[in-house]
Design a protein around this motif. Structure first.
Motif, PDB file in Angstrom:
ATOM      1  N   ALA A   4       0.952  -1.113   0.253  1.00  0.00           N
ATOM      2  CA  ALA A   4      -0.411   0.117  -0.107  1.00  0.00           C
ATOM      3  C   ALA A   4       1.077   1.278   0.467  1.00  0.00           C
ATOM      4  O   ALA A   4       0.630   2.321   0.051  1.00  0.00           O
ATOM      5  CB  ALA A   4      -0.929  -0.310   1.594  1.00  0.00           C
ATOM      6  N   LEU A   5       1.901   1.369   0.443  1.00  0.00           N
ATOM      7  CA  LEU A   5       3.337   2.709   0.476  1.00  0.00           C
ATOM      8  C   LEU A   5       3.292   2.909  -1.319  1.00  0.00           C
ATOM      9  O   LEU A   5       3.724   2.147  -2.008  1.00  0.00           O
ATOM     10  CB  LEU A   5       4.405   1.971   0.615  1.00  0.00           C
ATOM     11  N   ALA A   6       2.838   4.084  -0.865  1.00  0.00           N
ATOM     12  CA  ALA A   6       2.753   4.724  -2.330  1.00  0.00           C
ATOM     13  C   ALA A   6       2.368   4.500  -3.366  1.00  0.00           C
ATOM     14  O   ALA A   6       2.739   5.115  -4.415  1.00  0.00           O
ATOM     15  CB  ALA A   6       4.317   4.590  -2.840  1.00  0.00           C
ATOM     16  N   SER A   7       0.929   3.976  -2.506  1.00  0.00           N
ATOM     17  CA  SER A   7      -0.460   3.506  -3.696  1.00  0.00           C
ATOM     18  C   SER A   7      -0.464   4.913  -3.779  1.00  0.00           C
ATOM     19  O   SER A   7      -1.355   5.198  -3.223  1.00  0.00           O
ATOM     20  CB  SER A   7      -1.303   2.427  -2.715  1.00  0.00           C
ATOM     21  N   ILE A   8      -0.993   5.050  -5.613  1.00  0.00           N
ATOM     22  CA  ILE A   8      -2.106   6.000  -5.501  1.00  0.00           C
ATOM     23  C   ILE A   8      -3.534   5.400  -6.341  1.00  0.00           C
ATOM     24  O   ILE A   8      -3.336   4.540  -6.243  1.00  0.00           O
ATOM     25  CB  ILE A   8      -0.982   7.250  -6.364  1.00  0.00           C
ATOM     26  N   PRO A   9      -4.530   5.975  -5.705  1.00  0.00           N
ATOM     27  CA  PRO A   9      -6.365   5.268  -5.999  1.00  0.00           C
ATOM     28  C   PRO A   9      -5.718   5.133  -7.019  1.00  0.00           C
ATOM     29  O   PRO A   9      -6.583   6.046  -8.116  1.00  0.00           O
ATOM     30  CB  PRO A   9      -6.488   5.984  -4.836  1.00  0.00           C
ATOM     31  N   MET A  10      -6.067   4.336  -8.056  1.00  0.00           N
ATOM     32  CA  MET A  10      -6.204   3.797  -9.280  1.00  0.00           C
ATOM     33  C   MET A  10      -7.463   3.003  -9.508  1.00  0.00           C
ATOM     34  O   MET A  10      -8.493   3.116 -10.005  1.00  0.00           O
ATOM     35  CB  MET A  10      -5.006   3.330  -9.898  1.00  0.00           C
ATOM     36  N   GLY A  11      -7.260   1.599  -9.450  1.00  0.00           N
ATOM     37  CA  GLY A  11      -8.456   0.608  -8.619  1.00  0.00           C
ATOM     38  C   GLY A  11      -9.602   1.179  -8.475  1.00  0.00           C
ATOM     39  O   GLY A  11     -10.114   2.157  -7.405  1.00  0.00           O
ATOM     40  N   PRO A  12     -11.030   0.193  -8.609  1.00  0.00           N
ATOM     41  CA  PRO A  12     -11.991   0.942  -8.288  1.00  0.00           C
ATOM     42  C   PRO A  12     -12.363   0.775  -6.352  1.00  0.00           C
ATOM     43  O   PRO A  12     -12.716   1.839  -5.946  1.00  0.00           O
ATOM     44  CB  PRO A  12     -12.694  -0.451  -8.537  1.00  0.00           C
ATOM     45  N   SER A  13     -11.413  -0.287  -5.678  1.00  0.00           N
ATOM     46  CA  SER A  13     -11.659   0.012  -4.480  1.00  0.00           C
ATOM     47  C   SER A  13     -11.441   1.057  -3.595  1.00  0.00           C
ATOM     48  O   SER A  13     -11.788   1.649  -2.607  1.00  0.00           O
ATOM     49  CB  SER A  13     -11.577  -1.544  -4.149  1.00  0.00           C
ATOM     50  N   SER A  14      -9.775   1.362  -4.415  1.00  0.00           N
ATOM     51  CA  SER A  14      -8.956   2.635  -3.833  1.00  0.00           C
ATOM     52  C   SER A  14      -9.729   4.207  -3.942  1.00  0.00           C
ATOM     53  O   SER A  14     -10.121   4.516  -3.790  1.00  0.00           O
ATOM     54  CB  SER A  14      -8.145   1.901  -4.812  1.00  0.00           C
ATOM     55  N   LEU A  15     -10.583   4.160  -5.473  1.00  0.00           N
ATOM     56  CA  LEU A  15     -11.194   5.151  -5.638  1.00  0.00           C
ATOM     57  C   LEU A  15     -11.969   5.461  -5.158  1.00  0.00           C
ATOM     58  O   LEU A  15     -12.568   6.300  -3.968  1.00  0.00           O
ATOM     59  CB  LEU A  15     -11.484   5.102  -6.680  1.00  0.00           C
ATOM     60  N   ARG A  16     -12.834   3.894  -4.699  1.00  0.00           N
ATOM     61  CA  ARG A  16     -14.565   4.295  -3.355  1.00  0.00           C
ATOM     62  C   ARG A  16     -13.798   4.545  -2.117  1.00  0.00           C
ATOM     63  O   ARG A  16     -14.578   5.258  -1.996  1.00  0.00           O
ATOM     64  CB  ARG A  16     -15.385   2.791  -3.343  1.00  0.00           C
ATOM     65  N   ALA A  17     -12.915   4.263  -1.735  1.00  0.00           N
ATOM     66  CA  ALA A  17     -12.496   4.738  -1.010  1.00  0.00           C
ATOM     67  C   ALA A  17     -11.643   5.799  -1.036  1.00  0.00           C
ATOM     68  O   ALA A  17     -11.873   6.659   0.593  1.00  0.00           O
ATOM     69  CB  ALA A  17     -10.837   3.576   0.029  1.00  0.00           C
ATOM     70  N   ALA A  18     -10.695   6.192  -1.629  1.00  0.00           N
ATOM     71  CA  ALA A  18     -10.597   8.151  -1.463  1.00  0.00           C
ATOM     72  C   ALA A  18     -11.923   9.244  -1.850  1.00  0.00           C
ATOM     73  O   ALA A  18     -11.976   9.964  -0.856  1.00  0.00           O
ATOM     74  CB  ALA A  18     -10.238   7.639  -2.943  1.00  0.00           C
ATOM     75  N   GLU A  19     -12.272   8.744  -2.362  1.00  0.00           N
ATOM     76  CA  GLU A  19     -13.546   9.570  -3.023  1.00  0.00           C
ATOM     77  C   GLU A  19     -14.617   9.119  -1.585  1.00  0.00           C
ATOM     78  O   GLU A  19     -14.979  10.944  -1.076  1.00  0.00           O
ATOM     79  CB  GLU A  19     -14.583   8.563  -3.525  1.00  0.00           C
ATOM     80  N   PHE A  20     -14.679   8.512  -0.357  1.00  0.00           N
ATOM     81  CA  PHE A  20     -15.459   8.642   0.551  1.00  0.00           C
ATOM     82  C   PHE A  20     -14.789   9.216   1.765  1.00  0.00           C
ATOM     83  O   PHE A  20     -15.373  10.488   1.993  1.00  0.00           O
ATOM     84  CB  PHE A  20     -15.739   6.915   1.833  1.00  0.00           C
ATOM     85  N   THR A  21     -13.777   9.773   1.725  1.00  0.00           N
ATOM     86  CA  THR A  21     -12.649   9.945   2.719  1.00  0.00           C
ATOM     87  C   THR A  21     -12.996  11.444   2.297  1.00  0.00           C
ATOM     88  O   THR A  21     -12.829  12.335   3.859  1.00  0.00           O
ATOM     89  CB  THR A  21     -11.239   9.819   3.407  1.00  0.00           C
ATOM     90  N   TYR A  22     -12.408  11.860   1.501  1.00  0.00           N
ATOM     91  CA  TYR A  22     -11.942  12.801   0.913  1.00  0.00           C
ATOM     92  C   TYR A  22     -13.882  14.087   0.577  1.00  0.00           C
ATOM     93  O   TYR A  22     -13.131  14.919   0.984  1.00  0.00           O
ATOM     94  CB  TYR A  22     -11.506  13.222  -0.323  1.00  0.00           C
ATOM     95  N   GLY A  23     -14.374  13.019  -0.053  1.00  0.00           N
ATOM     96  CA  GLY A  23     -15.520  14.015   0.156  1.00  0.00           C
ATOM     97  C   GLY A  23     -16.567  13.867   1.601  1.00  0.00           C
ATOM     98  O   GLY A  23     -16.893  15.017   1.487  1.00  0.00           O
ATOM     99  N   LEU A  24     -15.687  13.229   2.385  1.00  0.00           N
ATOM    100  CA  LEU A  24     -17.020  13.589   3.556  1.00  0.00           C
ATOM    101  C   LEU A  24     -15.681  14.666   3.883  1.00  0.00           C
ATOM    102  O   LEU A  24     -16.598  15.164   4.301  1.00  0.00           O
ATOM    103  CB  LEU A  24     -15.881  12.640   5.172  1.00  0.00           C
ATOM    104  N   LEU A  25     -15.009  15.578   4.193  1.00  0.00           N
ATOM    105  CA  LEU A  25     -14.287  16.730   4.415  1.00  0.00           C
ATOM    106  C   LEU A  25     -14.602  17.593   4.320  1.00  0.00           C
ATOM    107  O   LEU A  25     -14.715  18.597   4.693  1.00  0.00           O
ATOM    108  CB  LEU A  25     -12.531  15.871   4.761  1.00  0.00           C
ATOM    109  N   VAL A  26     -14.695  17.609   2.555  1.00  0.00           N
ATOM    110  CA  VAL A  26     -15.341  18.535   1.458  1.00  0.00           C
ATOM    111  C   VAL A  26     -16.664  19.094   2.232  1.00  0.00           C
ATOM    112  O   VAL A  26     -16.646  20.353   2.393  1.00  0.00           O
ATOM    113  CB  VAL A  26     -14.769  18.754   0.047  1.00  0.00           C
ATOM    114  N   GLU A  27     -17.632  17.969   2.235  1.00  0.00           N
ATOM    115  CA  GLU A  27     -18.515  17.819   2.670  1.00  0.00           C
ATOM    116  C   GLU A  27     -18.836  18.856   3.952  1.00  0.00           C
ATOM    117  O   GLU A  27     -19.955  19.532   4.143  1.00  0.00           O
ATOM    118  CB  GLU A  27     -20.008  16.493   2.048  1.00  0.00           C
TER     119      GLU A  27
END
Length: 247
Positions: free
Chosen positions: A123-146
């Motif tokens: 996971a180190l230095a991993s950039i969200p690219m796959g469906p699961s990574s993007l799903r987690a990134a959208e959830f966490t990032y969107g949570l703070l922005v909203e």
């Protein structure tokens, strides 16, 4: 029926010969099967044991057959990380409960890394690219922005939180590797021995040079890994909360 008319299949096997058993049918090779097998090798044998050759051996095939489905070890690690990240349960995003939901996400990820410790190294230095990574990134990032945090600051907050979660898990994976190398299987026994060495060494330090380390060694080593994880997580979440715009 005359004995001469018997088919060859009906001829009995001589007692001194072993009857041949038909080999079980192989599962059809696929990317999912390769990833599943790679994760099994990673969990049971560790990060350094994982290779395309080792996965091929576990599948009873040649390494070349794997490359039709996976480009190499680096892609295999990315796919394994995607696979286990898919285990994370995400609720419907509720910005009014951002801190509670972000803590829940962190605990889910922490639990996943405890189940699959060596995945942290993938996971180190991993950039969200796959469906699961993007799903987690959208959830966490969107949570703070909203919740009202400026997008750029929210990006930094999520980046640092992710690094903490993966870094904590990576340290745990290194201890698991050392435990395996020492031929130990019990984690409690390993950590008891590890801490005992630290305590013994700190108590031997010259008091005039290191008074705090020597005097407070029991306090320095009192908390276990879980206590330290939860303390660090609280620090980060409280820090993010302090930087959240006041309504």
């Amino acid at each position: 029926m005359d004995r001469k008319e018997r088919s060859e299949d009906e001829i009995p096997v001589p007692p001194w010969r072993r009857s041949r058993r038909s080999a079980p049918p192989r599962r059809q090779l696929s990317q999912d099967l390769i990833v599943e097998t790679g994760l099994r090798v990673l969990d049971s044998e560790g990060f350094d044991a994982l290779s395309m050759r080792r996965v091929a051996q576990a599948l009873d095939t040649g390494p070349a057959s794997l490359y039709a489905h996976v480009a190499g070890k680096e892609e295999l690690l990315e796919l394994i990380y995607e696979r286990v990240l898919g285990e994370i349960r995400l609720p419907e995003r509720d910005p009014a409960r951002w801190k509670e939901q972000l803590r829940g996400y962190a605990l889910e990820l922490h639990g996943m890394f405890r189940k699959h410790p060596d995945v942290a190294r993938a996971a180190l230095a991993s950039i969200p690219m796959g469906p699961s990574s993007l799903r987690a990134a959208e959830f966490t990032y969107g949570l703070l922005v909203e919740a009202g945090m400026p997008p750029q600051e929210a990006s930094l907050a999520i980046d640092r939180l992710s690094l903490y979660l993966v870094g904590d898990a990576y340290e745990g994976a290194l201890h698991v590797a050392r435990m395996r190398a020492a031929g130990m299987r019990d984690q409690a026994e390993y950590f008891e021995s590890f801490v005992a060495q630290i305590v013994s060494y700190y108590r031997s330090l010259p008091m005039e040079q290191f008074p705090h380390l020597a005097n407070h060694v029991d306090d320095l080593t009192a908390a276990d890994g879980e206590d330290r994880f939860h303390y660090g997580l609280a620090l980060l979440l409280d820090g993010i909360e302090a930087r959240m715009p006041k309504s």
